[in-house]
Design an enzyme around this catalytic site. Sequence first.
Site, PDB file in Angstrom:
ATOM      1  N   HIS A  44      10.512 -15.986  24.549  1.00 35.13           N
ATOM      2  CA  HIS A  44      10.456 -14.693  25.365  1.00 35.13           C
ATOM      3  C   HIS A  44       8.949 -14.227  25.411  1.00 35.13           C
ATOM      4  O   HIS A  44       8.799 -13.721  26.438  1.00 35.13           O
ATOM      5  CB  HIS A  44      11.310 -13.661  24.341  1.00 35.13           C
ATOM      6  CG  HIS A  44      10.786 -12.132  24.747  1.00 35.13           C
ATOM      7  ND1 HIS A  44       9.829 -11.531  24.377  1.00 35.13           N
ATOM      8  CD2 HIS A  44      11.559 -11.105  25.155  1.00 35.13           C
ATOM      9  CE1 HIS A  44       9.704 -10.441  24.478  1.00 35.13           C
ATOM     10  NE2 HIS A  44      11.048 -10.063  25.278  1.00 35.13           N
ATOM     11  N   ASN A  45       8.154 -14.428  24.504  1.00 36.36           N
ATOM     12  CA  ASN A  45       6.830 -13.903  24.667  1.00 36.36           C
ATOM     13  C   ASN A  45       5.908 -14.712  25.557  1.00 36.36           C
ATOM     14  O   ASN A  45       5.210 -14.246  26.284  1.00 36.36           O
ATOM     15  CB  ASN A  45       6.339 -13.771  23.310  1.00 36.36           C
ATOM     16  CG  ASN A  45       6.616 -12.528  22.431  1.00 36.36           C
ATOM     17  OD1 ASN A  45       7.595 -12.085  22.473  1.00 36.36           O
ATOM     18  ND2 ASN A  45       5.836 -12.503  21.280  1.00 36.36           N
ATOM     19  N   ARG A  70      -0.962 -47.080  36.687  1.00 33.22           N
ATOM     20  CA  ARG A  70      -0.922 -47.367  34.865  1.00 33.22           C
ATOM     21  C   ARG A  70      -0.697 -48.896  35.131  1.00 33.22           C
ATOM     22  O   ARG A  70      -1.058 -49.475  33.744  1.00 33.22           O
ATOM     23  CB  ARG A  70       0.227 -46.631  34.634  1.00 33.22           C
ATOM     24  CG  ARG A  70      -0.137 -44.970  34.397  1.00 33.22           C
ATOM     25  CD  ARG A  70       0.996 -44.155  34.094  1.00 33.22           C
ATOM     26  NE  ARG A  70       1.150 -44.528  32.441  1.00 33.22           N
ATOM     27  CZ  ARG A  70       2.306 -44.895  31.799  1.00 33.22           C
ATOM     28  NH1 ARG A  70       2.931 -45.373  32.663  1.00 33.22           N
ATOM     29  NH2 ARG A  70       2.103 -44.930  30.447  1.00 33.22           N
ATOM     30  N   THR A  89       1.062  -1.109   0.097  1.00 30.14           N
ATOM     31  CA  THR A  89       0.045   0.008  -0.031  1.00 30.14           C
ATOM     32  C   THR A  89       0.938   1.175   0.008  1.00 30.14           C
ATOM     33  O   THR A  89       1.579   1.591   1.057  1.00 30.14           O
ATOM     34  CB  THR A  89      -0.680   0.068   1.360  1.00 30.14           C
ATOM     35  OG1 THR A  89      -1.724  -1.236   1.414  1.00 30.14           O
ATOM     36  CG2 THR A  89      -2.015   1.095   1.155  1.00 30.14           C
ATOM     37  N   LYS A 148      12.432 -15.810  20.441  1.00 30.77           N
ATOM     38  CA  LYS A 148      11.497 -14.700  20.746  1.00 30.77           C
ATOM     39  C   LYS A 148       9.992 -15.366  21.036  1.00 30.77           C
ATOM     40  O   LYS A 148       9.260 -14.501  21.790  1.00 30.77           O
ATOM     41  CB  LYS A 148      11.202 -14.175  19.149  1.00 30.77           C
ATOM     42  CG  LYS A 148      10.233 -12.946  19.103  1.00 30.77           C
ATOM     43  CD  LYS A 148      10.496 -11.827  20.315  1.00 30.77           C
ATOM     44  CE  LYS A 148       9.650 -10.626  20.049  1.00 30.77           C
ATOM     45  NZ  LYS A 148       8.249 -10.676  20.062  1.00 30.77           N
ATOM     46  N   GLU A 167       6.814 -13.423  28.989  1.00 30.51           N
ATOM     47  CA  GLU A 167       6.035 -12.126  29.046  1.00 30.51           C
ATOM     48  C   GLU A 167       4.622 -12.467  29.377  1.00 30.51           C
ATOM     49  O   GLU A 167       4.107 -11.483  30.261  1.00 30.51           O
ATOM     50  CB  GLU A 167       6.387 -11.407  27.631  1.00 30.51           C
ATOM     51  CG  GLU A 167       5.655 -10.180  27.543  1.00 30.51           C
ATOM     52  CD  GLU A 167       5.596  -9.722  26.086  1.00 30.51           C
ATOM     53  OE1 GLU A 167       4.484  -9.384  25.393  1.00 30.51           O
ATOM     54  OE2 GLU A 167       6.637  -9.764  25.433  1.00 30.51           O
ATOM     55  N   ARG A 180      -5.951 -15.948  30.219  1.00 30.72           N
ATOM     56  CA  ARG A 180      -6.381 -15.138  29.041  1.00 30.72           C
ATOM     57  C   ARG A 180      -7.803 -15.715  28.513  1.00 30.72           C
ATOM     58  O   ARG A 180      -8.554 -15.227  28.033  1.00 30.72           O
ATOM     59  CB  ARG A 180      -5.453 -14.944  27.918  1.00 30.72           C
ATOM     60  CG  ARG A 180      -4.247 -14.155  28.506  1.00 30.72           C
ATOM     61  CD  ARG A 180      -3.517 -13.718  27.120  1.00 30.72           C
ATOM     62  NE  ARG A 180      -2.242 -12.811  27.947  1.00 30.72           N
ATOM     63  CZ  ARG A 180      -1.504 -12.068  27.116  1.00 30.72           C
ATOM     64  NH1 ARG A 180      -1.539 -12.078  25.815  1.00 30.72           N
ATOM     65  NH2 ARG A 180      -0.283 -11.460  27.737  1.00 30.72           N
ATOM     66  N   SER A 216      12.069  -7.563  19.501  1.00 24.43           N
ATOM     67  CA  SER A 216      11.157  -7.227  20.898  1.00 24.43           C
ATOM     68  C   SER A 216      11.306  -5.785  21.393  1.00 24.43           C
ATOM     69  O   SER A 216      12.277  -5.436  21.267  1.00 24.43           O
ATOM     70  CB  SER A 216      11.229  -8.001  21.954  1.00 24.43           C
ATOM     71  OG  SER A 216      10.789  -7.845  23.028  1.00 24.43           O
ATOM     72  N   GLY A 217      10.256  -5.162  21.846  1.00 26.72           N
ATOM     73  CA  GLY A 217      10.349  -3.683  22.224  1.00 26.72           C
ATOM     74  C   GLY A 217       9.215  -2.796  21.946  1.00 26.72           C
ATOM     75  O   GLY A 217       8.969  -1.783  22.319  1.00 26.72           O
TER      76      GLY A 217
END
Length: 489
Positions: free
Chosen positions: A194-195, A459, A40, A191, A198, A296, A136-137
């Site tokens: 990392h999330n 078991r 775009t 990453k 987080e 969540r 990240s950031g």
Amino acid sequence: MAEQSPKLTRIGLAGLAVMGQNLALNIAEKGFPISVYNRTTSKVDETIERAKVEGNLPVFGFHDPESFVNSIQKPRVIIMLVKAGAPVDQTIKTLSAYMEKGDCIIDGGNEWYENTERREKAAAESGLLYLGMGVSGGEEGARNGPSLMPGGSFEAYKYIEDIVLKVAAQVPDSGPCVTYIGKGGSGNFVKMIHNGIEYGDMQLIAEAYDVLKSVGKLSNEELHNVFTDWNKGELQSFLIEITADIFSIKDDKADGYLVDKVLDKTGMKGTGKWTVQQAAELSIAAPTIEASLDSRFLSGLKEERTEAAKVFKAGGFGDIIADQEVDKEKLIHDVRQALYASKICSYAQGMNLIRAKSIEKGWELTLGELARIWKGGCIIRAIFLDRIKQAYDRNADLANLLVDPEFAKEIIDRQSAWRRVVSLAINSGISTPGMSASLAYFDTYRRERLPANLVQAQRDYFGAHTYERVDMPGAFHTEWFKIAKKINN
């Protein structure tokens, strides 16, 4: 074409949503002329305008992919910041049509690591180099210095090393928040974890808030002061800092504070879910991260929860938060200890996931180095990461952060307060799934003997799965049913 580069630029960036724009401006500001392109074209013009306003930065815009690719010096390096999945494949297809052998593509999005490995293989067949680079950031980090996690072709990393060392967040004493992570999809995987960490961090902070507000009856002003104070000590971090800020912001559309008007329904993009799926695949316990994901999911059931509250209230079971006098100072102290101890567990789980995957894939990841590059720029940046780096410096083969002598001592010092907070929450009808899961993780990990012997006996009883014994080697099977029948007849 929006603006012609007077000579060839050093690097290109395709995908100019806010993250892409900000990263391009950051690269240009560090002295590297950059070409930019977006499908775009209005986004291209917007970026060029920002480059002028933000210091006449050397950003050159292109409205078509061919002139964009041809404006970059060889070997060409192009960063993509587009939505994960099909848009990445489409962008690669568009750009690679004009690229040559030895050129390099870098995916800076939150991509599933196996997609990166597939694309690296396909790129290599066309003579192209490929990197999957975690960034990240958020928007602010992209503009002023993110934490960067590049993985894939080492040769490709060498093409951009001079750029990323300047563009990444700079932390005094430990340097730029970037390192070559490892082969294949390791950059994206790191990453992703990392999330996941987080997610855990944010959930634990939300639980601390809930206990202080619901049981301690702290006002937003008091909460702002508490989190501001916490941010001066061992909990100092980006997430604690922004939490303190949030409690200070008044609503601009009505009376009161904005945080109280925000709907209690948390969104997500998928990296937390991927982390939990990987934990299951790798048989690594990650209960704190899993609890944050479940929270969540449950937050999303707002309408159901509203109805459930009515059902239980009608049945005589409403809020059970006692109106007892709470010693606020003691509660604040205890919650601080519980938050820190729980946080250690969350990071321990994340690091264990990374190590297990590294072993499975032969990535040879360095956990202490990951802690170092997370110290600045990224969302989980925290003073606490210094301690994690030191723990892995002391012992690179550390089985779990919990058994590092320093972390072990900190947990021992805090565990009484931690138990008080979890017990208080349970008795007050306040759910603290992250703190409770962290405490259960700690209590399970530190016990030499667990009731797993009974589960294994069950078991063997119904499925002849056999069991091992504590007193002799080998696999054993017992005809439990037959013996029980004899005894009980």
